[in-house]
Structure formats: structure tokens, C-alpha cells
Design a protein around this motif. Structure first.
Motif, mmCIF file in Angstrom:
data_model
loop_
_atom_site.group_PDB
_atom_site.id
_atom_site.type_symbol
_atom_site.label_atom_id
_atom_site.label_comp_id
_atom_site.label_asym_id
_atom_site.label_seq_id
_atom_site.Cartn_x
_atom_site.Cartn_y
_atom_site.Cartn_z
ATOM 1 N N VAL A 76 3.669 70.345 50.688
ATOM 2 C CA VAL A 76 3.062 70.702 51.970
ATOM 3 C C VAL A 76 3.784 69.958 53.089
ATOM 4 N N ALA A 77 4.186 70.713 54.126
ATOM 5 C CA ALA A 77 4.853 70.117 55.287
ATOM 6 C C ALA A 77 3.828 69.872 56.383
ATOM 7 N N ASN A 78 3.723 68.605 56.804
ATOM 8 C CA ASN A 78 2.761 68.195 57.837
ATOM 9 C C ASN A 78 3.512 67.802 59.109
ATOM 10 N N ILE A 79 3.264 68.519 60.186
ATOM 11 C CA ILE A 79 3.949 68.212 61.446
ATOM 12 C C ILE A 79 3.431 66.900 62.028
ATOM 13 N N GLU A 80 2.115 66.746 62.057
ATOM 14 C CA GLU A 80 1.408 65.550 62.521
ATOM 15 C C GLU A 80 1.551 65.293 64.019
ATOM 16 N N GLY A 81 2.753 65.310 64.549
ATOM 17 C CA GLY A 81 2.947 65.138 65.994
ATOM 18 C C GLY A 81 3.141 66.485 66.668
ATOM 19 N N GLY A 82 4.025 66.526 67.672
ATOM 20 C CA GLY A 82 4.317 67.790 68.353
ATOM 21 C C GLY A 82 5.252 68.645 67.520
ATOM 22 N N PRO A 83 5.131 69.966 67.557
ATOM 23 C CA PRO A 83 5.953 70.842 66.726
ATOM 24 C C PRO A 83 7.427 70.846 67.079
ATOM 25 N N ASP A 84 7.782 70.322 68.255
ATOM 26 C CA ASP A 84 9.198 70.232 68.630
ATOM 27 C C ASP A 84 9.574 68.838 69.119
ATOM 28 N N GLU A 85 8.768 67.850 68.708
ATOM 29 C CA GLU A 85 9.024 66.473 69.146
ATOM 30 C C GLU A 85 9.675 65.646 68.039
ATOM 31 N N LYS A 86 10.728 64.947 68.388
ATOM 32 C CA LYS A 86 11.410 64.060 67.438
ATOM 33 C C LYS A 86 10.716 62.697 67.455
ATOM 34 N N ASP A 87 9.548 62.673 66.820
ATOM 35 C CA ASP A 87 8.707 61.486 66.895
ATOM 36 C C ASP A 87 8.647 60.704 65.595
ATOM 37 N N GLY A 88 9.241 61.216 64.537
ATOM 38 C CA GLY A 88 9.307 60.486 63.272
ATOM 39 C C GLY A 88 8.002 60.356 62.530
ATOM 40 N N VAL A 89 6.960 61.152 62.896
ATOM 41 C CA VAL A 89 5.663 60.996 62.240
ATOM 42 C C VAL A 89 5.371 62.118 61.228
ATOM 43 N N GLY A 90 6.274 63.086 61.101
ATOM 44 C CA GLY A 90 6.064 64.179 60.163
ATOM 45 C C GLY A 90 6.216 63.734 58.717
ATOM 46 N N SER A 91 5.590 64.495 57.801
ATOM 47 C CA SER A 91 5.619 64.090 56.397
ATOM 48 C C SER A 91 5.539 65.300 55.474
ATOM 49 N N LEU A 92 5.797 65.043 54.192
ATOM 50 C CA LEU A 92 5.595 66.023 53.129
ATOM 51 C C LEU A 92 4.612 65.439 52.128
ATOM 52 N N SER A 93 3.699 66.281 51.643
ATOM 53 C CA SER A 93 2.704 65.854 50.658
ATOM 54 C C SER A 93 2.879 66.620 49.363
ATOM 55 N N LYS A 94 2.444 65.979 48.264
ATOM 56 C CA LYS A 94 2.365 66.635 46.960
ATOM 57 C C LYS A 94 0.906 66.937 46.659
ATOM 58 N N VAL A 95 0.651 68.172 46.230
ATOM 59 C CA VAL A 95 -0.711 68.615 45.939
ATOM 60 C C VAL A 95 -0.706 69.351 44.604
ATOM 61 N N SER A 96 -1.773 69.190 43.817
ATOM 62 C CA SER A 96 -1.888 69.903 42.547
ATOM 63 C C SER A 96 -2.328 71.339 42.797
ATOM 64 N N THR A 97 -2.225 72.180 41.778
ATOM 65 C CA THR A 97 -2.596 73.582 41.936
ATOM 66 C C THR A 97 -4.107 73.810 41.900
ATOM 67 N N ASP A 98 -4.882 72.738 41.810
ATOM 68 C CA ASP A 98 -6.328 72.880 41.977
ATOM 69 C C ASP A 98 -6.808 72.194 43.257
ATOM 70 N N GLY A 99 -5.857 71.789 44.110
ATOM 71 C CA GLY A 99 -6.206 71.283 45.428
ATOM 72 C C GLY A 99 -6.321 69.786 45.576
ATOM 73 N N ALA A 100 -5.996 69.027 44.537
ATOM 74 C CA ALA A 100 -6.051 67.564 44.649
ATOM 75 C C ALA A 100 -4.792 67.050 45.353
ATOM 76 N N ILE A 101 -4.977 66.196 46.347
ATOM 77 C CA ILE A 101 -3.832 65.592 47.038
ATOM 78 C C ILE A 101 -3.308 64.449 46.182
ATOM 79 N N LEU A 102 -2.113 64.612 45.631
ATOM 80 C CA LEU A 102 -1.543 63.633 44.708
ATOM 81 C C LEU A 102 -0.799 62.523 45.444
ATOM 82 N N GLU A 103 0.023 62.897 46.408
ATOM 83 C CA GLU A 103 0.760 61.923 47.233
ATOM 84 C C GLU A 103 0.770 62.447 48.657
ATOM 85 N N LYS A 104 -0.044 61.854 49.494
ATOM 86 C CA LYS A 104 -0.140 62.340 50.876
ATOM 87 C C LYS A 104 1.159 62.120 51.631
#
Length: 299
Positions: A76-104
């Protein structure tokens, strides 16, 4: 020798009676059976999406979901900040196929990550004006590709070798091949969602609708109803799922679009959707609702 005609007459009558009974009592198509057959022939399944599960609301402005067949996980790609801002706060998460967040925060330090695709051992994610290559097994950034004149990179897709990616504001589709960036198509107004079919055919969503591209970047419009689309899924050569960011998802079959989900009233967005093909599950990033929702697709 003298023959009697009486037995013959009796036999003939018996045969006639049996024939009559056979015609009257044997298998036949009754009105009830014909009506039942007609009902069965006219019964069709209306396309629909039924909610299966949702993650917790921890995935801040999640824009894209990618199902990775090789490890059975969702990215999952999380923008977190502005969609066109180079703010360094965006992240990627790992989630299971039943909806558990494994690594935020499986990968952190990105800007505004959006579309994702996997080639070999690497996950590629668009990040405003660069394409980031991440080692799938470790989450380490392997290298980045700065895209000249890029403004708002969005979706990503692959044919197994090339990585195609769109720039929504320069109206361009690029691709990465052998470490080099190339231009695939220009003048594609607000191009966003991309997918590549198993035969290598590229499909895209822009302000004109759903397009099918030739190898030289030429195109034909195969549906002009779903304009301004976001996420795209290929079911087969005649069947597609397309989302609009505002909260709508459509089934496009043989060029005709049918709306199968509308969450605009709930203000729940439907951004760059993902798909689990073996289970017909559509994965919906809800953007401002900060969660991923999974739906069972029936069609």
C-alpha cells in the motif's frame, strides 16, 4: 389352411392402444417445463461488489494497492503529506490478504508514492518526479530514476520487462527498460491508470476514456464513458474494472460500462485499485478514509 382374422384385429387394436398411450404418457415438454427453461435462460448475474473487510484507519491518504502474487501480500502506497510535495513523509505498508497491517512503515522517507508494480526482485513505485526501485525481500531502496521534466508521476504497470508509468500533468506515458527511460506516448490528456495485458498490450485511462495502445504508442478508445479514470484492472481482453477517484468503480465489458460501486455519498474515495485474480477480490484504497477496503467481485 384357413386363417382367422380375429386375432389379427385384436393385435392391431392392442398395438394402436399402446402407441396412443406411449404418445400420451411418454416424456414431453409441458408448459411448466418450458416456462422453467425460459426462466433459466433469462437468469443473469448482475455485476456487483460486496464488502469483505477493511483495514484499520492507519494508512494515511493511501493512494494505491498492489497485490503481489509471489509472496501473497498487499503493498500500500501512503502519500501522508501533499500529493505533489517533496516532504519525505510518504511510505509503503505491508498488509495481509485478510486486512491485517503487518508493517505500517515497511518503506519510509518517500515523498508522495502512488502507482506500484513488481519486476523480478524489485518493486517500482512512482514518487512525483522519480521512479523508485525497492528490493522486495528487504524493503531497501536499490536505486532511483529521476525523470526529466516530470511533474506528477502516477500509475505504474509492467509487461514483465518494461516498467510503464504515467505523468498525469505532462500527459505522457514513459517506460523503463534496461536502466534507461523512454517515452511511449504523448498528448494523453490527464493520463492516469495503466495496465499491461498478458500479450503485452498496454491499456490506459485518461480524460477521453479507456484506451488500448499499439506498440508504437498509437491508440484506440474502447470506452468513452469512464473518463478521468484512476485505477485499472484487466480481467480478460474484453473485460476491465476501472475506478474514478471520487468514489465510483465500473465494470467495462465489451466496451460498455456498468457502475458496480458508488461510495461518493460516504465520501470514501476509490483511487488506484488492486486485484487478487484467483479470488476475484478488488482492493480499494480509500485515500482520505485512511484504510483499504476489499470487495468480492461478482459478474
Amino acid at each position: 389352411m384357413k386363417f382367422s382374422t380375429k386375432p389379427a384385429t385384436t393385435t392391431l387394436c392392442a398395438l394402436s392402444l399402446l402407441l396412443f398411450l406411449g404418445i400420451s404418457c411418454g416424456p414431453s415438454s409441458t408448459n411448466e417445463e418450458r416456462e422453467e427453461t425460459t426462466v433459466q435462460e433469462n437468469t443473469t448475474t448482475e455485476p456487483s461488489m460486496e464488502l469483505l473487510w477493511e483495514t484499520s484507519e492507519e494508512l494515511t491518504t493511501n493512494e494505491s494497492v498492489h497485490y503481489e502474487e509471489s509472496d501473497g501480500l498487499l503493498y500500500v502506497a501512503n502519500i501522508e503529506g501533499g500529493p505533489d510535495e517533496k516532504d519525505g513523509v510518504g511510505s509503503l505498508s505491508k498488509v495481509s490478504t485478510d486486512g491485517a497491517i503487518l508493517e505500517k512503515d515497511w518503506v519510509s522517507g518517500l515523498n508522495a508514492p502512488k502507482g506500484m508494480t513488481v519486476v523480478g526482485d524489485f518493486l517500482y513505485v512512482t514518487d512525483i518526479d522519480r521512479l523508485v526501485e525497492i528490493e522486495l525481500s528487504t524493503g531497501e531502496i536499490n536505486q532511483t530514476f529521476e525523470i526529466e521534466d516530470a511533474v506528477f508521476l502516477n500509475d505504474a504497470a509492467t509487461d514483465g520487462q518494461k516498467v510503464y508509468f504515467s505523468d498525469m500533468r505532462t500527459n505522457t506515458i514513459h517506460y523503463l527498460e534496461d536502466g534507461n527511460i523512454h517515452t511511449f506516448a504523448t498528448d494523453q490528456n490527464s493520463i492516469n491508470g495503466l495496465r499491461v495485458a498478458s500479450d503485452g498490450t498496454v491499456y490506459g485511462l485518461d480524460s477521453e476514456g479507456l484506451k488500448q495502445y499499439g506498440s508504437d504508442g498509437s491508440f484506440e478508445i474502447i470506452n468513452d464513458e469512464v473518463t478521468g479514470g484512476d485505477g485499472l484492472i484487466i480481467i480478460d481482453e474484453d473485460t476491465f474494472i476501472a475506478s474514478r477517484w471520487g468514489g465510483e468503480i465500473f465494470l467495462i465489458e465489451n466496451g460498455t460500462a456498468t457502475k458496480i460501486l458508488d461510495t461518493t455519498a460516504e465520501e470514501s474515495n476509490t483511487a488506484d485499485i488492486g486485484f487478487i485474480p484467483e479470488e476475484n477480490i478488488v482492493l480499494v484504497p480509500t485515500f482520505f478514509k485512511n484504510k483499504v477496503a476489499a470487495y468480492q467481485l461478482s459478474y
